[in-house]
Design a protein around this motif. Structure first.
Motif, PDB file in Angstrom:
ATOM      1  N   GLN A  19       0.820  -1.208   0.000  1.00  0.00           N
ATOM      2  CA  GLN A  19       0.000   0.000   0.000  1.00  0.00           C
ATOM      3  C   GLN A  19       0.852   1.255   0.000  1.00  0.00           C
ATOM      4  OE1 GLN A  19      -3.393  -0.033  -0.349  1.00  0.00           O
ATOM      5  NE2 GLN A  19      -3.035   2.152  -0.707  1.00  0.00           N
TER       6      GLN A  19
ATOM      7  N   LYS B 281       2.266   1.725  -3.513  1.00  0.00           N
ATOM      8  CA  LYS B 281       1.246   2.193  -4.463  1.00  0.00           C
ATOM      9  C   LYS B 281       0.964   3.677  -4.286  1.00  0.00           C
ATOM     10  CE  LYS B 281      -1.256  -2.148  -5.244  1.00  0.00           C
ATOM     11  NZ  LYS B 281      -2.523  -2.904  -4.985  1.00  0.00           N
ATOM     12  N   ASN B 282       0.898   4.110  -3.041  1.00  0.00           N
ATOM     13  CA  ASN B 282       0.664   5.526  -2.784  1.00  0.00           C
ATOM     14  C   ASN B 282       1.817   6.388  -3.253  1.00  0.00           C
ATOM     15  OD1 ASN B 282      -1.865   5.057  -1.607  1.00  0.00           O
ATOM     16  ND2 ASN B 282      -1.000   4.817   0.439  1.00  0.00           N
TER      17      ASN B 282
END
Length: 797
Positions: A559, A562-563
């Motif tokens: 995560q 991805k950010n």
């Protein structure tokens, strides 16, 4: 030949005449050949077949019998994988005469061949190979012809017998070829006499494998060869795995006893081990000094390093001595030209470097080491009136500045910060990176001033090779951070040099990067001093902490990445670091997860090659694992796969991967694929010497065995802009509290300081003595493999 009888009648084979060699690797002898099939017991109807396996170049138009089995290759179709092979020998007297009188055997004409076959019969070749002296009894066969015949038969038939023998002892074809390359036709004689010799001579053979072979040959229990092999194996393993330069006699005796008794149910008295050590010392295979036992390569490296440091330190007349006023004037001009103002400690460092034959510059992150390095080279040029441009020098002139580091990425950082050429130490010394510890370099470096960065990564052997290559008149500046992880190889050179108190040292303590608001630098210095920050989990503008457990690490890292990608960062900017390979939070698993984030499988145009469980794709970030100076790529370099060529698409008829390392393109054949690995997640050790804009660092209890203060400190100091910690706060705090309890055993400090030695150790020990009090140390099997950094909450939702 008689050797055929050693194979089972049911063993699958393929017999045929060699037509073409498609591929042959001279290093490991892996080969792909095409034959015209003459006979087989496989269900195979084609006239030609492709054979793969490990064997030397085979002769054109000769007939061979390959043993193994058919396998379907996903790209190349049906192939016969050979485990072993033999060259077909004529089975009739007439055929044997024609064979021996062929061009393969110089000096053997038809009549001589007839005499040999008449005397020895149809088994002539087997008889000659087993007892070459039989040729002396055959009339009119000259000694020279007999010698040539025997040597030619060994070349053409000796390998077959060796491979058969090794196969009987349980060695696979690849390892068998490695053994044969070392011992040639003497292979079986050597290993049957002393199978433990394999441990010293052949990479990939450890004590356990040699001990199994020893049992088959009846070399068991307290056999002298077994005891000596155990001593050498333990000493080598402890030094190479735990970084020791020596072992205490008690340590060695105890660990050898444990090794020998654990692999065979037999009691080995200490006295027998001590006697074996005495013999090894007499043979020159170990060195004893006081109560210490050394491998000769490490003993002489440490001793040689001390001698060469003293040699350079004694050349004080070569160190530049400038009047204080001249130095300050030049420094003022430099500050004005560069638009900087050096702090008092930085000025001291620059002046000490320019007026000392050898100086150590040390300090943590953000203390200005890079600024001082640039100041040293700039002021040297100013005071000596020389150019910093290498192109301004004639071919016969010596460029005075030498900049080097242990890794390619560290060298690149030096080049970028100074504007001067920099290289790895291995390249500077003309080494390939494959040298053994017994290798002695002879190159002499030409230059006036040399700066070595990341000195904490330099082991004892490499430091010795470097210093012995330095001329008397050169000025040496060693730069490093002693609180980082020590070298992967034996020794702790920087730490010992500092502890000796015999060399000029300037330690930078003022933190300049913190003035820019870097909480990462502040955190690093607290960890360095063993302080546990109260705000470790607090969110800062350049770092954050995500609380999660080991099974959740993969999802959390995914995560965060991805950010980060949505904010415009790339794979080059983001580096995940971890200390271990295995487990849900290990390097292997994280690389699989991150490959699908950074470079998921797209349409058919995105090529993919599989090696074991690893899938390489165009666009993957990969890490170089070995030094390849001839290709200008080094251990620790990070590159990107820019092309994949399947075997049917190139003239080499082999799968290829092409990687770009900052513009340097390197091609890897399939047998070289193990030289690279994915670098989305890397080990902290591999990241040493590098910096990354964003570092993501998982820290969980699963890493407990590896968690140490210097490990966390090293990881955190890889981050330039953002640091994202994820995991368990308790594990992070444990890591800070735990100092490196794997204390390395070296004698560099005391040798440099000239401390008095104690009496030499007793050569033997009484087996009746009390049980030795040695506390077993855990092996720090460094599973590390990684290198880049990732950032923090800046990438969180």
């Amino acid at each position: 030949m008689e050797s055929l009888d050693l194979f089972s009648e049911n063993e699958k084979f393929m017999k045929g005449r060699h037509l073409a060699t498609i591929f042959h690797n001279e290093q490991n002898l892996y080969s792909v050949v095409r034959i015209r099939v003459e006979e087989t017991n496989e269900e195979y109807k084609e006239k030609e077949a492709v054979i793969t396996g490990y064997f030397p170049k085979i002769h054109e138009q000769e007939t061979y019998i390959f043993y193994g089995g058919l396998k379907e290759h996903p790209k190349f179709g049906l192939q016969f994988h050979a485990n072993h092979f033999k060259k077909e020998i004529p089975q009739t007297k007439q055929g044997l005469v024609m064979y021996l009188s062929s061009d393969l055997f110089k000096g053997i004409g038809e009549k001589t061949a007839e005499r040999i076959v008449e005397a020895l019969g149809e088994n002539a070749i087997s008889i000659i190979l087993s007892k070459p002296s039989v040729l002396d009894e055959i009339p009119r066969v000259s000694p020279e012809a007999a010698k040539n015949l025997y040597e030619a038969l060994l070349e053409h038939q000796g390998l077959e017998q060796v491979m058969i023998g090794l196969n009987q002892y349980g060695f696979g074809p690849q390892l068998s070829m490695k053994i044969y390359q070392v011992y040639k036709e003497d292979t079986l004689a050597i290993i049957e006499k002393n199978p433990y010799q394999l441990i010293e001579d052949v990479e990939g053979v450890g004590f356990g494998r040699a001990d199994e072979l020893g049992v088959q040959l009846g070399i068991v229990g307290n056999h002298p060869d077994r005891i000596k092999a155990g001593c050498l194996y333990v000493l080598d393993q402890q030094c190479m795995q735990n970084g020791h330069v020596y072992l205490e006699a008690e340590q060695l005796l105890e660990q050898v006893k444990q090794l020998l008794e654990s692999s065979q149910a037999v009691e080995i008295p200490f006295q027998i081990i001590a006697d074996a050590l005495v013999q090894l010392k007499e043979e020159g295979k170990i060195i004893g000094e006081e109560q210490r036992i050394y491998m000769p390569s490490l003993y002489f490296s440490e001793k040689g390093l001390v001698a060469n440091i003293r040699r350079i330190m004694e050349q004080k007349q070569y160190a530049d001595q400038f009047p204080e006023s001249e130095f300050l004037l030049a420094l003022g001009n430099l500050e004005e030209r560069l638009g900087v103002q050096y702090a008092p400690s930085q000025k001291e460092a620059i002046q000490t470097a320019l007026t000392s034959p050898l100086m150590i510059l040390t300090g943590g992150p953000g203390t200005g080491k890079t600024t001082v390095i640039k100041g040293i080279v700039e002021l040297y040029a100013e005071l000596h009136g020389c150019s910093l441009d290498p192109h301004a020098y004639k071919k016969e002139d010596i460029f005075p500045f030498i900049l080097a580091a242990p890794t390619g990425r560290a060298a690149k950082r030096m080049a970028e910060s100074t504007g001067l050429p920099a290289m790895t130490i291995h390249r500077l010394l003309g080494m390939t990176g494959q040298e053994s510890l017994d290798t002695e370099g002879e190159r002499e470096i030409e230059g006036k001033i040399i700066i070595i960065d990341e000195m904490s990564m330099v082991d004892t052997w490499l430091a010795h090779q470097l210093f012995k290559s330095l001329p008397d008149s050169i000025q040496v500046i060693l730069v490093g951070d002693e609180d980082q992880l020590p070298s992967v190889g034996p020794g702790q050179v920087l730490k010992d040099l500092l502890a000796s108190n015999t060399l000029p040292v300037v330690q930078l303590t003022d933190i300049y990067r913190q003035a820019d608001g870097s909480s990462i630098v502040e955190l690093a210095h607290k960890i360095k001093n063993g302080k546990i920050p109260s705000d470790v989990t607090a969110q800062r503008k350049d770092r954050s902490f995500i609380k999660c457990q080991a099974p959740q690490i993969g999802g959390a890292v995914e995560q965060v990445v991805k950010n980060a990608l949505t904010k415009g960062y790339t794979a080059k900017d983001i580096q995940v670091l971890a200390p271990m390979y295995r487990g849900p939070a290990g390097i292997d698993n994280l690389n699989k997860i991150l490959q699908e984030v950074f470079n998921p499988k797209k349409e058919k145009w995105n090529k993919e090659i599989t090696l074991g469980e690893t899938k390489f794709r165009i666009g993957d970030k990969v890490l170089q694992l070995v030094n390849q100076p001839e290709k200008n790529v080094f251990n620790g370099d990070i590159g990107e796969i820019i092309s994949i060529l399947y075997a049917k698409e190139n003239v080499e008829k082999q799968d290829m991967i092409i990687v770009s390392f900052e513009g340097t393109e390197v091609t890897y054949m399939r047998q070289d694929f193990n030289q690279i690995t994915h670098a989305f997640c890397c080990s902290i050790h591999k990241a040493q010497g590098s910096e990354f804009p964003i570092v993501i660092l998982p820290v969980v209890r699963n890493y407990y065995r590896m968690l140490r203060r210097n490990l966390l400190y090293t990881a955190i100091t890889r981050s330039k802009q953002f640091l994202i910690l994820c995991g368990e706060e308790s594990a992070f705090r444990v890591g800070i509290e735990r100092e490196d309890d794997q204390k390395r055993q070296t004698t560099l400090r005391e040798k440099l300081a000239g401390e008095k030695q104690q009496p030499v150790i007793e050569e033997k020990m009484n087996e009746e003595q009390e049980e030795l009090s040695y506390e077993d140390k855990l092996f720090l099997a460094d599973p590390m493999i990684g290198m880049e950094n990732v950032s923090p909450y800046d990438f969180l939702d």
